[in-house]
Design a protein around this motif. Structure first.
Motif, PDB file in Angstrom:
ATOM      1  N   ARG A  65       0.861  -1.184   0.000  1.00  0.00           N
ATOM      2  CA  ARG A  65       0.000   0.000   0.000  1.00  0.00           C
ATOM      3  C   ARG A  65       0.895   1.231   0.000  1.00  0.00           C
ATOM      4  N   ARG A  66       0.411   2.266  -0.619  1.00  0.00           N
ATOM      5  CA  ARG A  66       1.135   3.535  -0.656  1.00  0.00           C
ATOM      6  C   ARG A  66       0.574   4.408   0.442  1.00  0.00           C
ATOM      7  N   SER A  77       4.539   0.482   1.622  1.00  0.00           N
ATOM      8  CA  SER A  77       4.634  -0.455   2.743  1.00  0.00           C
ATOM      9  C   SER A  77       4.197  -1.841   2.308  1.00  0.00           C
ATOM     10  N   ALA A  78       4.978  -2.847   2.681  1.00  0.00           N
ATOM     11  CA  ALA A  78       4.627  -4.248   2.448  1.00  0.00           C
ATOM     12  C   ALA A  78       4.343  -4.857   3.819  1.00  0.00           C
ATOM     13  N   ASP A  79       3.070  -5.140   4.068  1.00  0.00           N
ATOM     14  CA  ASP A  79       2.674  -5.617   5.388  1.00  0.00           C
ATOM     15  C   ASP A  79       2.823  -7.121   5.559  1.00  0.00           C
ATOM     16  N   TYR A  80       2.495  -7.873   4.526  1.00  0.00           N
ATOM     17  CA  TYR A  80       2.546  -9.327   4.630  1.00  0.00           C
ATOM     18  C   TYR A  80       3.267  -9.914   3.432  1.00  0.00           C
ATOM     19  N   ARG A 113       8.871   0.424   3.175  1.00  0.00           N
ATOM     20  CA  ARG A 113       8.786  -0.077   4.548  1.00  0.00           C
ATOM     21  C   ARG A 113       8.323  -1.524   4.495  1.00  0.00           C
ATOM     22  N   THR A 114       9.080  -2.403   5.108  1.00  0.00           N
ATOM     23  CA  THR A 114       8.693  -3.805   5.191  1.00  0.00           C
ATOM     24  C   THR A 114       8.554  -4.202   6.656  1.00  0.00           C
ATOM     25  N   PHE A 115       7.754  -5.193   6.882  1.00  0.00           N
ATOM     26  CA  PHE A 115       7.564  -5.729   8.214  1.00  0.00           C
ATOM     27  C   PHE A 115       7.992  -7.181   8.191  1.00  0.00           C
ATOM     28  N   SER A 116       8.929  -7.545   9.063  1.00  0.00           N
ATOM     29  CA  SER A 116       9.414  -8.920   9.146  1.00  0.00           C
ATOM     30  C   SER A 116       8.806  -9.567  10.380  1.00  0.00           C
ATOM     31  N   THR A 141      12.631   0.473   7.225  1.00  0.00           N
ATOM     32  CA  THR A 141      12.340   1.451   6.174  1.00  0.00           C
ATOM     33  C   THR A 141      13.642   1.798   5.469  1.00  0.00           C
ATOM     34  N   VAL A 142      13.609   1.767   4.136  1.00  0.00           N
ATOM     35  CA  VAL A 142      14.793   2.061   3.333  1.00  0.00           C
ATOM     36  C   VAL A 142      14.444   3.170   2.358  1.00  0.00           C
TER      37      VAL A 142
END
Length: 154
Positions: A65-66, A77-80, A113-116, A141-142
């Motif tokens: 999502r932006r 952002s990549a949530d999953y 932004r990624t969530f691990s 976040t990069v």
């Protein structure tokens, strides 16, 4: 191979959805998937789908999502990130990251932004591991133009 979700992928992704989100029915997923497969310049959310080859079924997906962040500006952002094979997790992530960067640039984002989820959990009904859990979440976040991690001030 990584590409944006197309309507033909929606029913093929249901096994991944079912493993990670057992509460989502096929009917509900079909409704969600069709909405996420809509293309266009104004699309602010969607799903990237990974395949091992052109004619192979999906092996992984990543929701995106932006959004806007006061520190980073426009951010993808990549949530999953959900993978059928936990053993190939790194290969899948290595394929998804360049696709996310390309998508972020197309959407005018300055950061990703990624969530691990570092505590994989086994689905109680199955022995397949999933990458999504509710504990041990790490956000990263990069900035795209600098290709380095951003440390958020507290």
């Amino acid at each position: 191979m990584v590409r944006r979700l197309v309507p033909a992928d929606v029913p093929l992704l249901y096994p991944l959805i079912r493993l990670s989100f057992p509460h989502i029915s096929l009917r509900e997923w079909t409704r969600i998937g069709r909405r996420m497969a809509r293309a266009g310049k104004r699309a602010r959310e969607g799903i990237l789908v990974a395949h091992y080859g052109e004619s192979r079924p999906p092996c992984a997906m990543a929701t995106f999502r932006r959004g806007f962040d006061l520190f980073s500006g426009d951010t993808l952002s990549a949530d999953y990130i959900i993978a059928l094979s936990f053993a190939h997790k790194q290969q899948i992530i290595d394929a998804l990251i360049p696709a996310m960067e390309k998508l972020a640039r197309e959407m005018g984002c300055r950061a990703i932004r990624t969530f691990s989820y570092s505590n994989p959990m086994a689905n109680k009904e199955d022995t397949v591991l999933k990458l999504c859990s509710t504990s041990h979440i790490t956000e990263r976040t990069v900035r795209i133009e600098r290709d380095k991690q951003i440390d958020h001030p507290l």
